[in-house]
Scaffold this motif. Sequence first.
Motif, PDB file in Angstrom:
ATOM      1  N   GLY A 104      57.683  34.132   2.756  1.00  0.00           N
ATOM      2  CA  GLY A 104      58.870  34.817   2.255  1.00  0.00           C
ATOM      3  C   GLY A 104      59.428  35.836   3.231  1.00  0.00           C
ATOM      4  O   GLY A 104      60.528  36.349   3.028  1.00  0.00           O
ATOM      5  N   SER A 105      58.679  36.140   4.294  1.00  0.00           N
ATOM      6  CA  SER A 105      59.184  37.101   5.274  1.00  0.00           C
ATOM      7  C   SER A 105      60.031  36.381   6.319  1.00  0.00           C
ATOM      8  O   SER A 105      60.084  35.156   6.378  1.00  0.00           O
ATOM      9  CB  SER A 105      58.027  37.856   5.926  1.00  0.00           C
ATOM     10  OG  SER A 105      57.158  36.969   6.591  1.00  0.00           O
ATOM     11  N   ARG A 106      60.705  37.190   7.133  1.00  0.00           N
ATOM     12  CA  ARG A 106      61.526  36.638   8.211  1.00  0.00           C
ATOM     13  C   ARG A 106      60.933  37.072   9.552  1.00  0.00           C
ATOM     14  O   ARG A 106      60.484  38.215   9.695  1.00  0.00           O
ATOM     15  CB  ARG A 106      62.976  37.117   8.110  1.00  0.00           C
ATOM     16  CG  ARG A 106      63.668  36.585   6.888  1.00  0.00           C
ATOM     17  CD  ARG A 106      65.161  36.811   6.822  1.00  0.00           C
ATOM     18  NE  ARG A 106      65.704  37.923   7.573  1.00  0.00           N
ATOM     19  CZ  ARG A 106      66.953  37.944   8.072  1.00  0.00           C
ATOM     20  NH1 ARG A 106      67.758  36.932   7.896  1.00  0.00           N
ATOM     21  NH2 ARG A 106      67.382  39.013   8.725  1.00  0.00           N
ATOM     22  N   ILE A 107      60.959  36.134  10.506  1.00  0.00           N
ATOM     23  CA  ILE A 107      60.459  36.415  11.843  1.00  0.00           C
ATOM     24  C   ILE A 107      61.521  36.040  12.873  1.00  0.00           C
ATOM     25  O   ILE A 107      62.422  35.247  12.603  1.00  0.00           O
ATOM     26  CB  ILE A 107      59.135  35.676  12.140  1.00  0.00           C
ATOM     27  CG1 ILE A 107      59.308  34.154  12.056  1.00  0.00           C
ATOM     28  CG2 ILE A 107      58.037  36.152  11.187  1.00  0.00           C
ATOM     29  CD1 ILE A 107      58.064  33.366  12.473  1.00  0.00           C
ATOM     30  N   ARG A 108      61.407  36.660  14.049  1.00  0.00           N
ATOM     31  CA  ARG A 108      62.239  36.298  15.197  1.00  0.00           C
ATOM     32  C   ARG A 108      61.401  36.555  16.440  1.00  0.00           C
ATOM     33  O   ARG A 108      60.352  37.196  16.388  1.00  0.00           O
ATOM     34  CB  ARG A 108      63.530  37.106  15.250  1.00  0.00           C
ATOM     35  CG  ARG A 108      63.334  38.555  15.633  1.00  0.00           C
ATOM     36  CD  ARG A 108      64.644  39.271  15.834  1.00  0.00           C
ATOM     37  NE  ARG A 108      64.401  40.664  16.227  1.00  0.00           N
ATOM     38  CZ  ARG A 108      65.356  41.519  16.498  1.00  0.00           C
ATOM     39  NH1 ARG A 108      66.624  41.154  16.413  1.00  0.00           N
ATOM     40  NH2 ARG A 108      65.062  42.765  16.852  1.00  0.00           N
ATOM     41  N   ALA A 109      61.900  36.085  17.566  1.00  0.00           N
ATOM     42  CA  ALA A 109      61.178  36.278  18.814  1.00  0.00           C
ATOM     43  C   ALA A 109      62.044  37.005  19.827  1.00  0.00           C
ATOM     44  O   ALA A 109      63.269  36.868  19.841  1.00  0.00           O
ATOM     45  CB  ALA A 109      60.725  34.940  19.386  1.00  0.00           C
ATOM     46  N   GLY A 110      61.375  37.767  20.663  1.00  0.00           N
ATOM     47  CA  GLY A 110      61.970  38.343  21.858  1.00  0.00           C
ATOM     48  C   GLY A 110      61.207  37.804  23.053  1.00  0.00           C
ATOM     49  O   GLY A 110      60.049  37.386  22.909  1.00  0.00           O
ATOM     50  N   ALA A 111      61.840  37.785  24.225  1.00  0.00           N
ATOM     51  CA  ALA A 111      61.188  37.213  25.400  1.00  0.00           C
ATOM     52  C   ALA A 111      61.428  38.064  26.635  1.00  0.00           C
ATOM     53  O   ALA A 111      62.480  38.691  26.782  1.00  0.00           O
ATOM     54  CB  ALA A 111      61.707  35.797  25.637  1.00  0.00           C
ATOM     55  N   GLU A 112      60.417  38.058  27.500  1.00  0.00           N
ATOM     56  CA  GLU A 112      60.469  38.785  28.765  1.00  0.00           C
ATOM     57  C   GLU A 112      59.843  37.906  29.843  1.00  0.00           C
ATOM     58  O   GLU A 112      58.778  37.331  29.634  1.00  0.00           O
ATOM     59  CB  GLU A 112      59.677  40.084  28.647  1.00  0.00           C
ATOM     60  CG  GLU A 112      59.527  40.840  29.938  1.00  0.00           C
ATOM     61  CD  GLU A 112      58.567  42.022  29.819  1.00  0.00           C
ATOM     62  OE1 GLU A 112      58.170  42.532  30.875  1.00  0.00           O
ATOM     63  OE2 GLU A 112      58.221  42.411  28.698  1.00  0.00           O
ATOM     64  N   VAL A 113      60.501  37.802  30.994  1.00  0.00           N
ATOM     65  CA  VAL A 113      59.941  37.048  32.118  1.00  0.00           C
ATOM     66  C   VAL A 113      58.871  37.915  32.786  1.00  0.00           C
ATOM     67  O   VAL A 113      59.167  39.001  33.278  1.00  0.00           O
ATOM     68  CB  VAL A 113      61.023  36.647  33.135  1.00  0.00           C
ATOM     69  CG1 VAL A 113      60.403  35.878  34.304  1.00  0.00           C
ATOM     70  CG2 VAL A 113      62.108  35.806  32.471  1.00  0.00           C
ATOM     71  N   VAL A 114      57.644  37.421  32.766  1.00  0.00           N
ATOM     72  CA  VAL A 114      56.523  38.141  33.375  1.00  0.00           C
ATOM     73  C   VAL A 114      56.432  37.796  34.861  1.00  0.00           C
ATOM     74  O   VAL A 114      56.208  38.667  35.703  1.00  0.00           O
ATOM     75  CB  VAL A 114      55.201  37.805  32.652  1.00  0.00           C
ATOM     76  CG1 VAL A 114      54.005  38.411  33.370  1.00  0.00           C
ATOM     77  CG2 VAL A 114      55.262  38.263  31.205  1.00  0.00           C
ATOM     78  N   SER A 115      56.601  36.505  35.179  1.00  0.00           N
ATOM     79  CA  SER A 115      56.576  36.082  36.577  1.00  0.00           C
ATOM     80  C   SER A 115      57.307  34.759  36.721  1.00  0.00           C
ATOM     81  O   SER A 115      57.465  34.009  35.755  1.00  0.00           O
ATOM     82  CB  SER A 115      55.145  35.968  37.107  1.00  0.00           C
ATOM     83  OG  SER A 115      54.471  34.899  36.484  1.00  0.00           O
ATOM     84  N   ALA A 116      57.727  34.491  37.939  1.00  0.00           N
ATOM     85  CA  ALA A 116      58.336  33.216  38.311  1.00  0.00           C
ATOM     86  C   ALA A 116      58.062  33.039  39.795  1.00  0.00           C
ATOM     87  O   ALA A 116      58.457  33.889  40.611  1.00  0.00           O
ATOM     88  CB  ALA A 116      59.823  33.198  38.017  1.00  0.00           C
ATOM     89  N   GLU A 117      57.360  31.962  40.132  1.00  0.00           N
ATOM     90  CA  GLU A 117      56.974  31.772  41.533  1.00  0.00           C
ATOM     91  C   GLU A 117      56.802  30.295  41.845  1.00  0.00           C
ATOM     92  O   GLU A 117      56.643  29.466  40.945  1.00  0.00           O
ATOM     93  CB  GLU A 117      55.693  32.552  41.843  1.00  0.00           C
ATOM     94  CG  GLU A 117      54.548  32.219  40.921  1.00  0.00           C
ATOM     95  CD  GLU A 117      53.398  33.222  41.007  1.00  0.00           C
ATOM     96  OE1 GLU A 117      52.257  32.794  40.790  1.00  0.00           O
ATOM     97  OE2 GLU A 117      53.647  34.412  41.270  1.00  0.00           O
ATOM     98  N   ASP A 118      56.817  30.002  43.148  1.00  0.00           N
ATOM     99  CA  ASP A 118      56.586  28.635  43.593  1.00  0.00           C
ATOM    100  C   ASP A 118      55.142  28.248  43.274  1.00  0.00           C
ATOM    101  O   ASP A 118      54.220  29.062  43.426  1.00  0.00           O
ATOM    102  CB  ASP A 118      56.828  28.522  45.097  1.00  0.00           C
ATOM    103  CG  ASP A 118      58.274  28.813  45.474  1.00  0.00           C
ATOM    104  OD1 ASP A 118      59.173  28.447  44.690  1.00  0.00           O
ATOM    105  OD2 ASP A 118      58.498  29.403  46.545  1.00  0.00           O
ATOM    106  N   PHE A 119      54.968  26.996  42.818  1.00  0.00           N
ATOM    107  CA  PHE A 119      53.634  26.543  42.422  1.00  0.00           C
ATOM    108  C   PHE A 119      53.568  25.027  42.558  1.00  0.00           C
ATOM    109  O   PHE A 119      54.163  24.304  41.762  1.00  0.00           O
ATOM    110  CB  PHE A 119      53.354  26.964  40.967  1.00  0.00           C
ATOM    111  CG  PHE A 119      52.010  26.546  40.445  1.00  0.00           C
ATOM    112  CD1 PHE A 119      50.875  27.265  40.765  1.00  0.00           C
ATOM    113  CD2 PHE A 119      51.888  25.427  39.631  1.00  0.00           C
ATOM    114  CE1 PHE A 119      49.641  26.885  40.277  1.00  0.00           C
ATOM    115  CE2 PHE A 119      50.653  25.044  39.137  1.00  0.00           C
ATOM    116  CZ  PHE A 119      49.524  25.773  39.462  1.00  0.00           C
ATOM    117  N   LYS A 120      52.903  24.552  43.602  1.00  0.00           N
ATOM    118  CA  LYS A 120      52.634  23.119  43.790  1.00  0.00           C
ATOM    119  C   LYS A 120      53.885  22.258  43.624  1.00  0.00           C
ATOM    120  O   LYS A 120      53.898  21.297  42.857  1.00  0.00           O
ATOM    121  CB  LYS A 120      51.533  22.663  42.854  1.00  0.00           C
ATOM    122  CG  LYS A 120      50.197  23.355  43.086  1.00  0.00           C
ATOM    123  CD  LYS A 120      49.119  22.845  42.155  1.00  0.00           C
ATOM    124  CE  LYS A 120      47.808  23.565  42.441  1.00  0.00           C
ATOM    125  NZ  LYS A 120      46.709  23.102  41.589  1.00  0.00           N
TER     126      LYS A 120
END
Length: 154
Positions: A104-120
Motif C-alpha cells: 500500500g505504500s509508494r516507492i520511487r528511485a533516485g540514481a547517482e553515477v558512482v563510476s564510469a570507465e573503460d573495461f575490456k
Amino acid sequence: MTLVFETPNALKDSVGKHLGYSDWLSIEQDRVNQFAEATGDHQWIHVDVERAKDGPFGAPIAHGYLTLSLVSYFLPQIMEVQGFDFAVNYGCNKVRFPAPVPVGSRIRAGAEVVSAEDFKGAIQSIVRVTVEIEGKDRPACVAETVSLYYPEKK
C-alpha cells in the motif's frame, strides 16, 4: 524527466552526480503475490494479509528482491544511454534493504553515477540506486548496479 547520455562515454562526465528521480509506484498486494508465485517465496510476511497484520511490521511487506527487481523499472525513467551496440547487466556490487516496504505504500528511485570507465572493450558504469518509501526516512533498498555498454560496430 529522463536524462539522456548520447554515448556510454558521456557517463564519465556525470560521475558523482545525482541524476534525478523516477515516478512514484504503488506497491499493491497483487504485485507482491505475483512475485511470490514467480519466485516460490510464499513467506507469510508477504502473502498472508491477516497474519501479517499481527506480525512484526503490522502489515504485509514486499519482498526485498521484488524491490530490487524494480530498479529495472525505475532506471529507464531516470536515465537513458544511447550510442552502443548492446549492453548487459553485469551485476551488483552492494545491495542493502534498510527498511521494509509495506503493501500500500509508494516507492520511487533516485540514481547517482558512482563510476564510469573503460573495461575490456566496453564502458562499465556503476550507478547507485536508492529506492525511497514515501514519507519514510530510511530507504527500502540501496543497490550499486553494474552495467557494461559495448560500442557500436562501425
